[in-house]
Design an enzyme around this catalytic site. Structure first.
Site, short mmCIF file in Angstrom:
data_model
loop_
_atom_site.label_atom_id
_atom_site.label_comp_id
_atom_site.label_asym_id
_atom_site.label_seq_id
_atom_site.Cartn_x
_atom_site.Cartn_y
_atom_site.Cartn_z
N ASN A 37 0.81 -1.21 0.00
CA ASN A 37 0.00 0.00 0.00
C ASN A 37 0.85 1.27 0.00
O ASN A 37 1.65 1.49 0.92
CB ASN A 37 -0.91 -0.03 1.25
N HIS A 122 -14.84 -4.89 10.99
CA HIS A 122 -14.46 -3.55 11.45
C HIS A 122 -15.71 -2.74 11.78
O HIS A 122 -16.59 -2.59 10.94
CB HIS A 122 -13.74 -2.79 10.34
N ARG A 147 -13.98 -5.57 15.60
CA ARG A 147 -12.98 -4.59 16.01
C ARG A 147 -13.67 -3.25 16.16
O ARG A 147 -14.44 -2.85 15.27
CB ARG A 147 -11.91 -4.54 14.92
N TYR A 159 -7.18 7.13 12.98
CA TYR A 159 -7.09 5.86 12.29
C TYR A 159 -8.37 5.02 12.52
O TYR A 159 -8.86 4.94 13.65
CB TYR A 159 -5.87 5.05 12.78
N ASP A 210 -7.47 -1.85 17.57
CA ASP A 210 -6.18 -1.60 16.92
C ASP A 210 -5.62 -0.26 17.41
O ASP A 210 -6.19 0.79 17.12
CB ASP A 210 -6.38 -1.58 15.39
N HIS A 212 -2.73 0.78 16.50
CA HIS A 212 -2.03 1.23 15.29
C HIS A 212 -0.71 1.93 15.61
O HIS A 212 -0.43 3.04 15.13
CB HIS A 212 -2.95 2.12 14.43
N GLU A 236 -4.23 -4.60 19.44
CA GLU A 236 -3.34 -4.78 18.27
C GLU A 236 -2.31 -3.66 18.16
O GLU A 236 -2.63 -2.49 18.40
CB GLU A 236 -4.24 -4.80 17.03
N GLU A 262 1.49 -6.85 11.39
CA GLU A 262 1.02 -6.59 10.02
C GLU A 262 2.08 -5.91 9.16
O GLU A 262 2.00 -5.98 7.94
CB GLU A 262 -0.30 -5.81 10.02
N ARG A 283 0.42 -11.40 13.51
CA ARG A 283 -0.51 -10.91 12.48
C ARG A 283 0.12 -10.78 11.10
O ARG A 283 -0.40 -10.08 10.23
CB ARG A 283 -1.11 -9.56 12.90
N HIS A 312 -3.35 -10.26 9.01
CA HIS A 312 -3.81 -8.97 8.49
C HIS A 312 -4.73 -9.23 7.29
O HIS A 312 -4.41 -10.05 6.44
CB HIS A 312 -2.57 -8.19 8.06
N ASP A 316 -6.36 -3.42 1.47
CA ASP A 316 -5.19 -3.30 0.60
C ASP A 316 -4.52 -4.66 0.36
O ASP A 316 -3.56 -4.75 -0.39
CB ASP A 316 -4.19 -2.27 1.13
N GLU A 339 -8.66 -11.27 10.07
CA GLU A 339 -9.31 -9.97 9.84
C GLU A 339 -10.11 -10.02 8.54
O GLU A 339 -9.65 -10.55 7.53
CB GLU A 339 -8.24 -8.87 9.75
N TRP A 402 1.81 6.74 12.27
CA TRP A 402 0.41 6.78 11.86
C TRP A 402 -0.30 5.47 12.17
O TRP A 402 0.16 4.42 12.04
CB TRP A 402 0.29 7.06 10.35
O1 EZ4 Z 1 -3.62 0.41 8.37
O2 EZ4 Z 1 -3.75 -2.12 5.87
O3 EZ4 Z 1 -5.48 -3.95 10.97
N1 EZ4 Z 1 -5.53 -3.32 9.96
C1 EZ4 Z 1 -4.79 -2.22 9.70
C2 EZ4 Z 1 -4.92 -1.61 8.33
C3 EZ4 Z 1 -3.65 -0.90 7.89
C4 EZ4 Z 1 -3.58 -0.84 6.38
C5 EZ4 Z 1 -2.25 -0.24 5.92
O4 EZ4 Z 1 -2.07 -0.42 4.55
O5 EZ4 Z 1 -4.09 -1.76 10.57
O6 EZ4 Z 1 -6.02 -0.75 8.27
CO CO Z 2 -3.82 -3.12 12.18
#
Ligand code: EZ4
Ligand code: CO
Length: 402
Positions: A37, A122, A147, A159, A210, A212, A236, A262, A283, A312, A316, A339, A402
């Site tokens: 991605n 999600h 999630r 996010y 998550d 993130h 996560e 991931e 993951r 994961h 993407d 997921e 991010w």
């Molecule tokens: O941010 O796949 O758990 N899922 C994630 C995703 C990631 C994207 C990044 O390309 O964290 O949403």
């Molecule tokens: Co994630």
């Protein structure tokens, strides 16, 4: 059997995908996902310029030797670009093997260890009420695990929560967008969210979250501890994971299960995490960690340490990776959860597939190989468009994860 031709397809049916197609002299072909991605063209070029010429004439059944040839033979090892390219070849060859032997790929990975692959959906919202309603909507759709991600009061965007009323898709066309972040505001809000969510929905559905990669180990430890009463399936990516020892601090403070991986590419990113039992779920995905050949070894290593899989599966990762993940997930003994972020209708039309969802589980289907195809003429209608993931800054402007 010999590989006679291989080429890369790049298309954008709603979002970008890079797909490798490998043909053989016996008429069988296989597909492999190579999507990274925001860095798609690097993998496409790596494949076209450096990998495809080396696999022509080879026996597609030799998945182990070809994997070693592309990994050790390159001299330059690992990294997301290299490992996504190797994964694309590897998965395409497993697809060919299955088609040639007239059997689904899961039978080549040990056969079915379970009846279905537990998946999580999600859910998100701009307020706690919206998150609760979205979790309930997914429960009504049959999901047994969801999630939950919420907007944070005081932050413009975060996010996992779409900016407009549309399915969440973090990559955006144009240059990278910028978000603002505050760990303090996030840490204040998140335990309150899960307290209200659990009270509203009860104990019967698995809840995941998550982080993130946004906290420090001690902040993640605090979050894990405060979330304990709400029994998460996992927390996560609590911290950026380059420093594997960071997870030791989290582990020492909380019984909330931890999942990560991931953005990992090989077992070496997770080696200490697994052997020290600092995580509960690994993951890594088929596409970003060297394909089924490598991921199977990761799962077998993890199984020695009570670590289960949780691949994961965001949008993407193409339907080719989703199929590979489902064959893998139904076969490996230490499967945890998968997921599931459904692809758009355009993506599903470009990649017709045999897999399906029913009552909380997904099924790879019984088609020979992976059971996914690529409609190349339809794909032509969706040319590649440069897109990036957002970047993140703290409230004072400091660049952060991010
Ligand atoms: O941010 O796949 O758990 N899922 C994630 C995703 C990631 C994207 C990044 O390309 O964290 O949403
Ligand atoms: Co994630």
């Amino acid at each position: 059997m010999k590989i006679t031709r291989a080429w890369v397809n790049i298309c954008s049916p709603g979002r970008n995908f890079v797909t490798l197609k490998v043909e053989t002299d016996e008429g069988f072909y296989g597909l492999g996902d190579a999507t990274l991605n925001g860095r798609e063209m690097a993998v496409a070029s790596y494949l076209t310029e450096h990998v495809v010429p080396c696999i022509i004439g080879r026996d597609p059944f030799q998945t182990e030797d070809i994997w070693q040839y592309l990994y050790r033979g390159a001299y330059w090892r690992r990294g997301p670009v290299t490992m996504a390219a190797i994964a694309a070849v590897d998965v395409a060859l497993w697809d060919i093997k299955g088609k040639a032997l007239q059997t689904p790929v899961y039978n080549l990975l040990g056969g079915k260890s379970r009846e279905g692959v537990l998946v999580y959906a999600h859910a998100h919202g701009n307020s706690t009420e919206e998150v609760i309603a979205d979790v309930q909507k997914h429960m009504e759709m049959g999901y047994l695990a969801v999630r939950a991600q919420s907007a944070i009061p005081g932050l413009d965007s975060t996010y996992g929560v779409p900016k407009k009323a549309q399915p969440y898709e973090p990559a955006e066309r144009g240059l990278p967008s910028e978000s603002r972040w505050s760990s303090e505001l996030y840490l204040r809000h998140t335990p309150r969210l899960f307290e209200k969510l659990r009270a509203a929905i009860g104990e019967d559905v698995h809840l995941l979250h998550d982080v993130h990669h946004r906290l420090t180990p001690i902040e993640a430890a605090r979050l894990g501890k405060e979330l304990e009463p709400f029994h998460l399936f996992w927390m996560e990516d609590p911290v950026p994971a380059e420093l594997q020892e960071g997870f030791k601090i989290i582990r020492e403070h909380t019984t909330t299960p931890v999942a990560t991986g991931e953005v990992f590419h090989s077992i070496w990113d997770a080696h200490d995490l697994i052997r020290n039992q600092w995580i509960d779920y690994i993951r890594m995905s088929v596409v970003h960690s060297g394909g089924l050949t490598h991921l199977k070894k990761v799962a077998d290593f993890a199984s020695l340490y009570h670590v289960r899989t949780g691949c994961h599966g965001a949008t993407d990762l193409s339907p080719v990776t989703m199929a590979a993940a489902l064959h893998f997930g139904i076969a490996v003994h230490n499967f945890g959860i998968q997921e599931h972020m459904p692809h758009s209708a355009e993506t599903n039309a470009v990649f017709p597939h045999a897999y399906s969802f029913k009552a909380g589980y997904m099924y790879p289907g019984d088609a020979p190989g992976l059971g996914v195809d690529l409609d190349e003429s339809l794909a032509k209608k969706y040319p590649y468009q440069r897109a990036y993931l957002p970047i993140n800054r703290r409230l004072d402007g400091t660049l952060t994860d991010w």
